[in-house]
Write an enzyme that holds these catalytic residues in place. Structure first.
Site, PDB file in Angstrom:
ATOM      1  N   HIS A  67       5.428   2.429  -0.205  1.00  0.00           N
ATOM      2  CA  HIS A  67       6.398   3.446  -0.611  1.00  0.00           C
ATOM      3  C   HIS A  67       7.129   3.096  -1.910  1.00  0.00           C
ATOM      4  O   HIS A  67       8.233   3.581  -2.145  1.00  0.00           O
ATOM      5  CB  HIS A  67       7.414   3.679   0.529  1.00  0.00           C
ATOM      6  CG  HIS A  67       6.780   4.281   1.738  1.00  0.00           C
ATOM      7  ND1 HIS A  67       7.203   4.038   3.021  1.00  0.00           N
ATOM      8  CD2 HIS A  67       5.724   5.104   1.875  1.00  0.00           C
ATOM      9  CE1 HIS A  67       6.439   4.680   3.887  1.00  0.00           C
ATOM     10  NE2 HIS A  67       5.529   5.339   3.218  1.00  0.00           N
ATOM     11  N   ASP A  75      -4.052   7.118  10.061  1.00  0.00           N
ATOM     12  CA  ASP A  75      -5.481   7.341  10.263  1.00  0.00           C
ATOM     13  C   ASP A  75      -5.831   7.068  11.720  1.00  0.00           C
ATOM     14  O   ASP A  75      -5.569   5.961  12.212  1.00  0.00           O
ATOM     15  CB  ASP A  75      -6.282   6.370   9.388  1.00  0.00           C
ATOM     16  CG  ASP A  75      -6.154   6.703   7.908  1.00  0.00           C
ATOM     17  OD1 ASP A  75      -6.746   7.704   7.490  1.00  0.00           O
ATOM     18  OD2 ASP A  75      -5.472   5.955   7.186  1.00  0.00           O
ATOM     19  N   HIS A  81       0.432  -4.463  14.169  1.00  0.00           N
ATOM     20  CA  HIS A  81       0.550  -4.240  12.728  1.00  0.00           C
ATOM     21  C   HIS A  81       1.124  -5.523  12.108  1.00  0.00           C
ATOM     22  O   HIS A  81       1.150  -6.572  12.767  1.00  0.00           O
ATOM     23  CB  HIS A  81       1.409  -3.000  12.425  1.00  0.00           C
ATOM     24  CG  HIS A  81       0.974  -2.302  11.162  1.00  0.00           C
ATOM     25  ND1 HIS A  81       1.174  -2.851   9.921  1.00  0.00           N
ATOM     26  CD2 HIS A  81       0.336  -1.124  10.962  1.00  0.00           C
ATOM     27  CE1 HIS A  81       0.669  -2.043   8.995  1.00  0.00           C
ATOM     28  NE2 HIS A  81       0.141  -0.975   9.600  1.00  0.00           N
TER      29      HIS A  81
HETATM   30  C1  LIG Z   1      -8.450   2.756   4.685  1.00  0.00           C
HETATM   31  C2  LIG Z   1      -7.464   2.161   5.649  1.00  0.00           C
HETATM   32  C3  LIG Z   1      -6.501   2.970   6.222  1.00  0.00           C
HETATM   33  C4  LIG Z   1      -5.587   2.458   7.131  1.00  0.00           C
HETATM   34  N1  LIG Z   1      -4.685   3.290   7.718  1.00  0.00           N
HETATM   35  C5  LIG Z   1      -3.855   2.806   8.678  1.00  0.00           C
HETATM   36  C6  LIG Z   1      -2.958   3.672   9.358  1.00  0.00           C
HETATM   37  O1  LIG Z   1      -2.902   4.871   9.086  1.00  0.00           O
HETATM   38  N2  LIG Z   1      -2.164   3.131  10.310  1.00  0.00           N
HETATM   39  C7  LIG Z   1      -2.210   1.798  10.628  1.00  0.00           C
HETATM   40  O2  LIG Z   1      -1.483   1.360  11.492  1.00  0.00           O
HETATM   41  N3  LIG Z   1      -3.043   0.964   9.998  1.00  0.00           N
HETATM   42  C8  LIG Z   1      -3.864   1.431   9.028  1.00  0.00           C
HETATM   43  N4  LIG Z   1      -4.713   0.566   8.384  1.00  0.00           N
HETATM   44  C9  LIG Z   1      -4.712  -0.836   8.746  1.00  0.00           C
HETATM   45  C10 LIG Z   1      -3.479  -1.582   8.360  1.00  0.00           C
HETATM   46  O3  LIG Z   1      -3.297  -1.582   6.967  1.00  0.00           O
HETATM   47  C11 LIG Z   1      -3.617  -3.016   8.909  1.00  0.00           C
HETATM   48  O4  LIG Z   1      -4.137  -2.986  10.200  1.00  0.00           O
HETATM   49  C12 LIG Z   1      -2.308  -3.703   8.987  1.00  0.00           C
HETATM   50  O5  LIG Z   1      -1.876  -4.006   7.694  1.00  0.00           O
HETATM   51  C13 LIG Z   1      -2.372  -5.016   9.761  1.00  0.00           C
HETATM   52  O6  LIG Z   1      -3.228  -5.913   9.148  1.00  0.00           O
HETATM   53  P1  LIG Z   1      -4.522  -6.460   9.847  1.00  0.00           P
HETATM   54  O7  LIG Z   1      -5.087  -5.356  10.671  1.00  0.00           O
HETATM   55  O8  LIG Z   1      -5.433  -6.774   8.722  1.00  0.00           O
HETATM   56  O9  LIG Z   1      -4.125  -7.614  10.676  1.00  0.00           O
HETATM   57  C14 LIG Z   1      -5.637   1.083   7.456  1.00  0.00           C
HETATM   58  C15 LIG Z   1      -6.591   0.259   6.873  1.00  0.00           C
HETATM   59  C16 LIG Z   1      -7.519   0.778   5.983  1.00  0.00           C
HETATM   60  C17 LIG Z   1      -8.560  -0.106   5.397  1.00  0.00           C
END
Ligand SMILES: Cc1cc2nc3c(=O)[nH]c(=O)nc-3n(C[C@H](O)[C@H](O)[C@H](O)COP(=O)(O)O)c2cc1C
Length: 434
Positions: free
Chosen positions: A17, A354, A104
């Protein structure tokens, strides 16, 4: 850290943000013809709001080139790329002032830094990957023009729905005593790797190139979304026309750098290259990629269980690998969890998220693959160049050099090559009388 690469160095910046996100790329070769469209195409494939399968956050993700490119050519100086964050709703995240979102990065960021961005995922948000995709598009442009390298990623599974092996998925055997392997890489899978294009991948919003499976994946993602839940999936990626000789054993073996790059993408949990875990079930007699002479005189392999990498060095065959993405953490379903102070409670996250990340992660995987190949290529080119200025090696036993009957890979260092080229040039100049 936020910088990737040794000679092609990419630093990304930005949080979910803040006013903008982007990248600074240092080490891009000068004179590369490049238009903003080359970058924008991949950013638009990554951007949110593309379909009802992705987050509705409405970002156009238009790239603004700040430096390093003039009149359509790179200058060899740092390239700065900026994309504005426009559709922000920080208030949607007020409940996470109290609650770290389960699975998260809220809790771990705060533990580590003692401070965190006030809303959204901050630096852990997938907004950060804009810089990677933009930088990857520049690397990819060089790789395509200089070497004809092609990189195509596609969604190979969502939840338990896989592309079936009969049309290009991976075969699975459940007969534990039977060593007679039906080829784990089915002919159809190999054909898919050879022929799949971004156009076929983009025909369906899931980015699965098999239409019937893609429809089932869509239903699965919609089911997750309607249940205020989320679902994971896998992406398969193939890289074609990679020269042999890339990769820096021992700690920077090619597959190690590839795994590093892929597992740095948010939400990744697994990586396998070539036959991967399936290769553990196959006897060596069948798993070994036997050598053959290729039409161009180089050694090739009949099969490609190795996924184009042996000893941490590319062998000129196609590189293919698969990445597992978890189900996104932020869901609007109420979850019994605890607040930062340990008080038990319930969190139903708001905000736009997503339900499944894999359709949007396809260009991110392609971007990171481009960065890995580009960096490794520049490193190997530097070695080849350095070695080519040495006098030829003499008196080596045959076991120490590639036999003359076989051409070495195009990127393998050939001692004395520069001296030989200069001598030949001298002769040509003399015989032309100039
Ligand atoms: C293209 C893309 C979209 C994402 N959208 C979301 C989202 O809408 N909500 C969410 O909780 N995590 C989303 N993520 C994942 C988070 O960024 C990620 O799970 C979070 O930072 C925690 O990190 P880790 O899963 O790598 O441990 C997305 C990841 C990618 C690659």
């Amino acid at each position: 850290m936020s910088t990737y690469g040794t000679l092609f160095r990419v630093t990304t910046y930005g949080e979910s943000h803040c006013p903008s996100v982007g990248a600074i790329i240092d080490g891009c070769p000068p004179g590369l013809q490049l238009s903003p469209t080359d970058i924008q195409v991949q950013l638009s494939r990554r951007r949110p709001g593309q379909s009802n399968l992705t987050t509705p956050r409405d970002e156009k993700d238009l790239v603004h080139i700040q430096s390093g490119i003039e009149h359509g050519y790179t200058l060899g100086t740092p390239i700065a790329l900026l994309v504005r964050n426009e559709d922000q709703r920080p208030k949607d995240y007020s409940e996470t002032d109290l609650y770290p979102r389960p699975s998260h990065a809220d809790y771990t960021y705060l533990e580590k830094y003692g401070i965190k961005a006030s809303s959204g995922g901050g630096r852990s948000s997938a907004r950060e990957t804009i810089g990677r995709v933009a930088a990857g598009a520049i690397a990819e442009r060089y790789l395509k023009l200089a070497h004809g390298i092609e990189i195509v990623a596609f969604v190979s599974s969502v939840g338990k729905i896989n592309i079936p092996s009969s049309v290009g998925g991976r075969a699975v055997s459940h007969d534990e005593d039977n060593d007679e392997v039906e080829d784990a890489l089915t002919p159809e899978f190999r054909e898919l790797l050879k022929t799949v294009t971004r156009e076929t991948v983009d025909k369906h919003p899931t980015r699965c190139p098999h239409a019937e499976t893609a429809d089932r994946m869509t239903k699965r993602i919609i089911r997750a979304k309607e249940a205020h839940d989320s679902i994971g999936g896998t992406i398969t990626c193939v890289i074609r026309n990679v020269p042999p000789g890339l990769g820096e054993p021992v700690f920077d073996k090619f597959e190690a750098t590839l795994a590093h790059a892929m597992l740095s993408i948010p939400a990744t949990k697994a990586f396998e290259i070539g036959s991967g875990f399936r290769g553990t079930e196959v006897p060596g007699s069948q798993h070994n990629d036997k050598f053959i002479r290729r039409p161009d005189g180089r050694l090739g392999t009949r099969t490609n269980w190795s996924g184009g990498v042996q000893g941490g060095i590319t062998n000129g065959e196609d590189i293919y690998f698969r990445i597992g993405f978890k189900s996104p953490a932020t869901i609007s379903q109420a979850q019994a969890t605890a607040q930062y102070d340990g008080t038990a409670g319930s969190l139903a996250a708001r905000g736009r998220h997503d339900p499944c990340v894999v359709p949007r992660a396809v260009p991110i995987v392609e971007g990171m693959a481009s960065l890995v190949i580009m960096d490794q290529l520049l490193i190997q080119n530097a070695r080849v160049h350095a070695v080519s200025h040495l006098p030829p090696t003499v008196g080596l036993p045959p076991s120490m050099a590639m036999p003359k009957v076989l051409k070495a890979g195009s990127s393998a260092p050939v001692p004395g090559q520069a001296a030989a080229d200069e001598a030949r040039l001298g002769e040509e100049v003399q015989s032309s009388g100039s």
